[in-house]
Motif scaffolding. Structure first.
Motif, PDB file in Angstrom:
ATOM      1  N   VAL A   1       4.593  13.227   6.300  1.00 48.96           N
ATOM      2  CA  VAL A   1       4.483  11.978   7.047  1.00 48.96           C
ATOM      3  C   VAL A   1       4.670  10.759   6.144  1.00 48.96           C
ATOM      4  N   TRP A   2       4.140  10.821   4.947  1.00 51.64           N
ATOM      5  CA  TRP A   2       4.210   9.660   4.064  1.00 51.64           C
ATOM      6  C   TRP A   2       5.367   9.722   3.081  1.00 51.64           C
ATOM      7  N   GLY A   3       6.198  10.754   3.206  1.00 50.61           N
ATOM      8  CA  GLY A   3       7.472  10.774   2.509  1.00 50.61           C
ATOM      9  C   GLY A   3       7.465  11.008   1.028  1.00 50.61           C
TER      10      GLY A   3
ATOM     11  N   VAL B   1      -1.807  22.988   5.757  1.00 45.92           N
ATOM     12  CA  VAL B   1      -1.215  22.008   6.666  1.00 45.92           C
ATOM     13  C   VAL B   1      -1.683  20.589   6.369  1.00 45.92           C
ATOM     14  N   LEU B   2      -2.886  20.394   5.877  1.00 48.10           N
ATOM     15  CA  LEU B   2      -3.347  19.048   5.575  1.00 48.10           C
ATOM     16  C   LEU B   2      -2.465  18.424   4.498  1.00 48.10           C
ATOM     17  N   SER B   3      -2.254  19.119   3.409  1.00 42.17           N
ATOM     18  CA  SER B   3      -1.413  18.593   2.335  1.00 42.17           C
ATOM     19  C   SER B   3       0.027  18.439   2.789  1.00 42.17           C
ATOM     20  N   ALA B   4       0.553  19.450   3.433  1.00 41.47           N
ATOM     21  CA  ALA B   4       1.949  19.392   3.895  1.00 41.47           C
ATOM     22  C   ALA B   4       2.145  18.262   4.897  1.00 41.47           C
ATOM     23  N   TYR B   5       1.187  18.071   5.780  1.00 43.08           N
ATOM     24  CA  TYR B   5       1.287  17.020   6.788  1.00 43.08           C
ATOM     25  C   TYR B   5       1.419  15.648   6.124  1.00 43.08           C
ATOM     26  N   PHE B   6       0.497  15.313   5.232  1.00 43.09           N
ATOM     27  CA  PHE B   6       0.515  13.984   4.641  1.00 43.09           C
ATOM     28  C   PHE B   6       1.692  13.803   3.681  1.00 43.09           C
ATOM     29  N   GLN B   7       2.091  14.836   2.999  1.00 38.38           N
ATOM     30  CA  GLN B   7       3.278  14.736   2.154  1.00 38.38           C
ATOM     31  C   GLN B   7       4.515  14.476   3.012  1.00 38.38           C
TER      32      GLN B   7
ATOM     33  N   ALA C   1       0.820  -1.213   0.000  1.00 41.53           N
ATOM     34  CA  ALA C   1       0.000   0.000   0.000  1.00 41.53           C
ATOM     35  C   ALA C   1       0.855   1.265   0.000  1.00 41.53           C
ATOM     36  N   ILE C   2       1.983   1.276   0.730  1.00 46.48           N
ATOM     37  CA  ILE C   2       2.802   2.497   0.774  1.00 46.48           C
ATOM     38  C   ILE C   2       3.403   2.793  -0.598  1.00 46.48           C
ATOM     39  N   GLN C   3       3.733   1.770  -1.350  1.00 46.64           N
ATOM     40  CA  GLN C   3       4.227   1.998  -2.708  1.00 46.64           C
ATOM     41  C   GLN C   3       3.152   2.661  -3.562  1.00 46.64           C
ATOM     42  N   GLN C   4       1.917   2.220  -3.400  1.00 51.81           N
ATOM     43  CA  GLN C   4       0.813   2.824  -4.137  1.00 51.81           C
ATOM     44  C   GLN C   4       0.571   4.261  -3.680  1.00 51.81           C
ATOM     45  N   VAL C   5       0.729   4.521  -2.384  1.00 48.12           N
ATOM     46  CA  VAL C   5       0.549   5.879  -1.858  1.00 48.12           C
ATOM     47  C   VAL C   5       1.591   6.810  -2.465  1.00 48.12           C
ATOM     48  N   HIS C   6       2.838   6.375  -2.510  1.00 46.56           N
ATOM     49  CA  HIS C   6       3.887   7.224  -3.075  1.00 46.56           C
ATOM     50  C   HIS C   6       3.590   7.598  -4.515  1.00 46.56           C
ATOM     51  N   ALA C   7       2.939   6.703  -5.238  1.00 44.12           N
ATOM     52  CA  ALA C   7       2.615   6.961  -6.639  1.00 44.12           C
ATOM     53  C   ALA C   7       1.543   8.038  -6.807  1.00 44.12           C
ATOM     54  N   VAL C   8       0.690   8.223  -5.796  1.00 43.44           N
ATOM     55  CA  VAL C   8      -0.420   9.175  -5.930  1.00 43.44           C
ATOM     56  C   VAL C   8      -0.342  10.349  -4.954  1.00 43.44           C
ATOM     57  N   LEU C   9       0.648  10.367  -4.102  1.00 37.14           N
ATOM     58  CA  LEU C   9       0.702  11.345  -3.012  1.00 37.14           C
ATOM     59  C   LEU C   9       0.660  12.793  -3.495  1.00 37.14           C
TER      60      LEU C   9
END
Length: 179
Positions: free
Chosen positions: A171-173, A163-169, A146-154
């Motif tokens: 935290v999820w690298g 802050v919402l966008s910056a936070y998830f970008q 799942a994290i590989q898929q997240v990186h593809a769409v982050l």
């Protein structure tokens, strides 16, 4: 997923003008309580300020008032958006990580249940899948995929300067974030 950018709010948040951003979102929510983007952005900003108060050395904010609004907007959202995957995901995420800000003792489990429901509603959404599997132990294989898929769409899912966008970008690298 919701289109998160909101220029006026993003600018205030990026300048750490917490009270001004909070007041603007609260005003929008009072004027249009059924606007889901406003509900989520107000809830997330409230949660973020409470969670990051110490690490960011946030001062000059009425933290009790912010927590009251967080609980109010959560309650409203649970009543009006309980079948919306974006609401379930965002509030489920916040509740599962820091349940104490939401009230009763079962908020962590309630949050995990919300993450599960968001995933069930949209099982092909990488963000929902990753967050759901991340909330439960013994899901390492599914989580790695799942994290590989997240990186593809982050970058696509979390645009904007708030802050919402910056936070998830952060935290999820996302590889494009230099924080």
């Amino acid at each position: 997923m919701i289109d998160w950018p909101w220029t006026e709010v993003d600018t205030l948040e990026s300048q750490e003008k917490w009270n001004e951003a909070f007041a603007l979102l609260l005003k929008h929510w009072n004027e249009n309580p059924n606007d889901l983007k406003t509900v989520i952005r107000l809830g997330f900003l409230s949660w973020y300020v409470l969670v990051e108060e110490g690490p960011l050395d946030i001062k000059g904010v009425d933290f009790d008032g912010v927590e009251t609004v967080l609980r109010e907007v959560t309650s409203y959202g649970l009543t009006h958006f309980s079948m919306n995957e974006d609401f379930l995901w965002s509030f489920g995420y916040m509740m599962s990580l820091f349940p104490d800000y939401f009230g009763d003792d079962d908020c962590e489990q309630k949050g995990k249940g919300m993450l599960k429901r968001a995933y069930e509603l949209c099982p092909d959404e990488p963000i929902y899948r990753y967050t759901y599997f991340g909330a439960f132990p013994n899901e390492d294989d599914k989580l790695r995929e799942a994290i590989q898929q997240v990186h593809a769409v982050l970058d696509d899912r979390f645009q904007g300067e708030g802050v919402l966008s910056a936070y998830f970008q952060s935290v999820w690298g996302s590889p494009t974030v230099n924080r």
